[in-house]
Motif scaffolding. Structure first.
Motif, short mmCIF file in Angstrom:
data_model
loop_
_atom_site.label_atom_id
_atom_site.label_comp_id
_atom_site.label_asym_id
_atom_site.label_seq_id
_atom_site.Cartn_x
_atom_site.Cartn_y
_atom_site.Cartn_z
N LEU A 44 13.34 -1.91 -8.73
CA LEU A 44 12.04 -1.69 -9.36
C LEU A 44 11.12 -2.91 -9.27
CD1 LEU A 44 10.28 0.34 -10.83
CD2 LEU A 44 11.29 -0.45 -13.00
N PRO A 45 11.61 -4.16 -9.47
CA PRO A 45 10.70 -5.31 -9.33
C PRO A 45 10.03 -5.36 -7.95
CG PRO A 45 12.71 -6.00 -10.43
CD PRO A 45 12.95 -4.60 -9.96
N ALA A 46 10.78 -5.06 -6.90
CA ALA A 46 10.20 -5.07 -5.56
C ALA A 46 9.16 -3.97 -5.41
CB ALA A 46 11.30 -4.91 -4.51
N PHE A 47 9.47 -2.78 -5.95
CA PHE A 47 8.51 -1.67 -5.86
C PHE A 47 7.25 -1.98 -6.67
CE2 PHE A 47 12.60 1.06 -5.67
CZ PHE A 47 12.83 0.64 -4.37
N LEU A 48 7.42 -2.61 -7.82
CA LEU A 48 6.26 -2.95 -8.65
C LEU A 48 5.38 -3.99 -7.96
CD1 LEU A 48 7.92 -3.10 -12.20
CD2 LEU A 48 6.16 -1.47 -11.44
N LEU A 49 5.99 -4.97 -7.31
CA LEU A 49 5.20 -5.97 -6.61
C LEU A 49 4.43 -5.31 -5.46
CD1 LEU A 49 4.31 -8.88 -6.10
CD2 LEU A 49 6.34 -9.17 -4.65
N ALA A 50 5.10 -4.44 -4.72
CA ALA A 50 4.41 -3.74 -3.62
C ALA A 50 3.26 -2.90 -4.16
CB ALA A 50 5.41 -2.87 -2.87
N ALA A 51 3.48 -2.25 -5.31
CA ALA A 51 2.43 -1.44 -5.92
C ALA A 51 1.25 -2.30 -6.35
CB ALA A 51 2.99 -0.67 -7.11
N LEU A 52 1.54 -3.46 -6.94
CA LEU A 52 0.48 -4.36 -7.38
C LEU A 52 -0.34 -4.87 -6.20
CD1 LEU A 52 -0.95 -6.09 -9.52
CD2 LEU A 52 0.86 -7.81 -9.20
N VAL A 53 0.33 -5.32 -5.16
CA VAL A 53 -0.37 -5.84 -3.98
C VAL A 53 -1.24 -4.74 -3.37
CG1 VAL A 53 -0.07 -6.71 -1.64
CG2 VAL A 53 1.31 -7.64 -3.50
N SER A 54 -0.69 -3.54 -3.25
CA SER A 54 -1.45 -2.44 -2.67
C SER A 54 -2.66 -2.06 -3.52
CB SER A 54 -0.54 -1.21 -2.49
OG SER A 54 0.52 -1.51 -1.61
N ALA A 55 -2.49 -2.08 -4.83
CA ALA A 55 -3.61 -1.76 -5.72
C ALA A 55 -4.72 -2.80 -5.58
CB ALA A 55 -3.12 -1.69 -7.17
N ILE A 56 -4.34 -4.08 -5.45
CA ILE A 56 -5.35 -5.13 -5.26
C ILE A 56 -6.06 -4.93 -3.92
CG2 ILE A 56 -5.70 -7.61 -4.92
CD1 ILE A 56 -3.36 -8.07 -6.86
N VAL A 85 -2.67 4.80 -5.39
CA VAL A 85 -2.05 3.86 -4.47
C VAL A 85 -0.79 3.26 -5.10
CG1 VAL A 85 -2.35 1.56 -3.46
CG2 VAL A 85 -4.10 3.30 -3.12
N ALA A 86 -0.90 2.83 -6.34
CA ALA A 86 0.25 2.25 -7.03
C ALA A 86 1.33 3.29 -7.27
CB ALA A 86 -0.19 1.63 -8.36
N LEU A 87 0.94 4.48 -7.71
CA LEU A 87 1.91 5.54 -7.99
C LEU A 87 2.65 5.96 -6.73
CD1 LEU A 87 3.13 7.64 -9.92
CD2 LEU A 87 1.20 9.15 -9.38
N ILE A 132 3.75 1.99 0.32
CA ILE A 132 4.73 3.02 0.65
C ILE A 132 5.73 2.51 1.69
CG2 ILE A 132 4.97 5.19 1.91
CD1 ILE A 132 2.58 6.23 0.43
N ALA A 133 5.22 1.87 2.73
CA ALA A 133 6.10 1.39 3.80
C ALA A 133 7.06 0.32 3.30
CB ALA A 133 5.25 0.85 4.96
N LEU A 134 6.54 -0.66 2.56
CA LEU A 134 7.41 -1.72 2.05
C LEU A 134 8.45 -1.17 1.08
CD1 LEU A 134 4.87 -4.63 1.47
CD2 LEU A 134 6.56 -4.43 3.30
N ALA A 135 8.03 -0.27 0.20
CA ALA A 135 8.97 0.31 -0.77
C ALA A 135 10.05 1.12 -0.08
CB ALA A 135 8.20 1.17 -1.78
N HIS A 250 -7.18 -18.63 1.39
CA HIS A 250 -6.91 -17.43 2.17
C HIS A 250 -7.95 -16.33 1.95
CE1 HIS A 250 -2.92 -18.63 3.62
NE2 HIS A 250 -2.73 -19.15 2.43
N GLY A 251 -8.82 -16.47 0.95
CA GLY A 251 -9.74 -15.39 0.64
C GLY A 251 -9.11 -14.41 -0.31
N GLY A 252 -9.05 -13.15 0.09
CA GLY A 252 -8.50 -12.11 -0.77
C GLY A 252 -7.12 -11.67 -0.34
N MET A 253 -6.55 -10.75 -1.12
CA MET A 253 -5.25 -10.20 -0.78
C MET A 253 -5.30 -9.46 0.54
SD MET A 253 -2.12 -10.02 -1.81
CE MET A 253 -2.15 -10.36 -3.58
#
Length: 287
Positions: A44-56, A85-87, A132-135, A250-253
């Motif tokens: 879940l921590p990995a999925f949450l990080l991927a969700a956060l990055v994607s949402a940003i 996106v996060a879901l 989705i791909a990373l998760a 780096h600018g943005g995410m």
């Protein structure tokens, strides 16, 4: 990712250029260990990080395309897009790649109907595919850690080798209309360096490094560079220099993960086509 300034030294190596490079190195020194640690932890921590990055990334896309003045969602269409996106990322990690894609498509359709904007709907797909791909890759029970680590090393090495090859060699421009500073020498240097370091990483995980894996890694390195060019084209279309300023140097995410978006999506597609949705990571690596 390979930002526009990677192909040549900013400010001719003067104080501004050295300051920017220092910020880039410091940011990377913080972000890379965090990303690798959470990738190692998995679940879940990995999925949450991927969700956060994607949402940003989606929030930045909304800002770049003129649908939001701030990174925090302020309109219903941007809020719904961010949520989907996060879901979709969390669903892909816990329920499988196909289910995550179904959620993402539903979100994309909903945002299109609500906003009447093809650009904003495309942003749902763009950002969501990263998560989705990373998760899905990390959810592979046996090859999850190896697949994500190899992918991250590939993209980071492609980025870094392209930067230094472009600076030191120079030469003909890759696509000056879209990204004036990128060179063919940087692109080829990134391809070679990315494939070599990713192959060494795969070997460190005990994987067989044969011709098909090398070909796959080369394809993903090219996909990473295509992702960077795509983001450059979008920013140029909307006359934006950076997607935001949340990462010093780096600018943005979106500026940081543009190459990873295309490479991760391609890796998941290859893995899915090769061995099915339940073994996406293995399908990417085991040839």
């Amino acid at each position: 990712m390979i930002s526009d300034h990677h192909a040549g030294p900013p400010a001719k190596g003067g104080p501004a250029g050295r300051s920017e490079l220092r910020l880039r190195v410091l940011s990377a020194a913080v972000l890379i260990p965090v990303a690798l640690f959470i990738a190692w932890w998995g679940g879940l921590p990995a999925f949450l990080l991927a969700a956060l990055v994607s949402a940003i990334v989606f929030a930045e896309w909304a800002s770049v395309t003129g649908h939001s003045a701030k990174l925090l969602p302020t309109t219903p269409d941007v809020s719904i897009g961010t949520a989907f996106v996060a879901l979709a990322t969390l669903v892909a990690g816990t329920q499988g790649l196909g289910t995550g894609l179904a959620v993402l498509v539903a979100g994309m359709v909903g945002v299109a109907l609500l906003s009447r904007s093809a650009w904003l709907a495309a942003g749902v797909l763009y950002a969501g595919l990263l998560g989705i791909a990373l998760a899905a890759l990390r959810a592979d029970a046996d090859f999850g850690l190896a697949s994500v680590t190899v992918l991250l090393v590939l993209v980071w090495a492609t980025d870094s080798f392209a930067y230094f090859a472009g600076r030191s060699i120079g030469g003909p421009k890759l696509w000056p209309r879209v990204s004036p500073k990128k060179t063919w020498s940087g692109s080829l240097g990134g391809l070679a360096g990315g494939v070599i370091l990713a192959a060494l990483t795969a070997a460190a995980f005990g994987l067989r490094v044969g011709p098909l894996l090398i070909f796959c890694l080369a394809f993903l390195s090219i996909a990473s560079q295509a992702g960077d060019l795509f983001e450059s084209a979008v920013k140029r279309h909307f006359d934006k220099k950076d997607s935001s300023g949340i990462i010093p140097g780096h600018g943005g995410m979106m500026d940081r993960v543009d190459g990873l978006i295309f490479a991760a999506a391609a890796a998941a597609l290859i893995g899915w086509a090769h061995l099915g949705a339940e073994r996406v990571g293995q399908g990417m690596l085991a040839w």
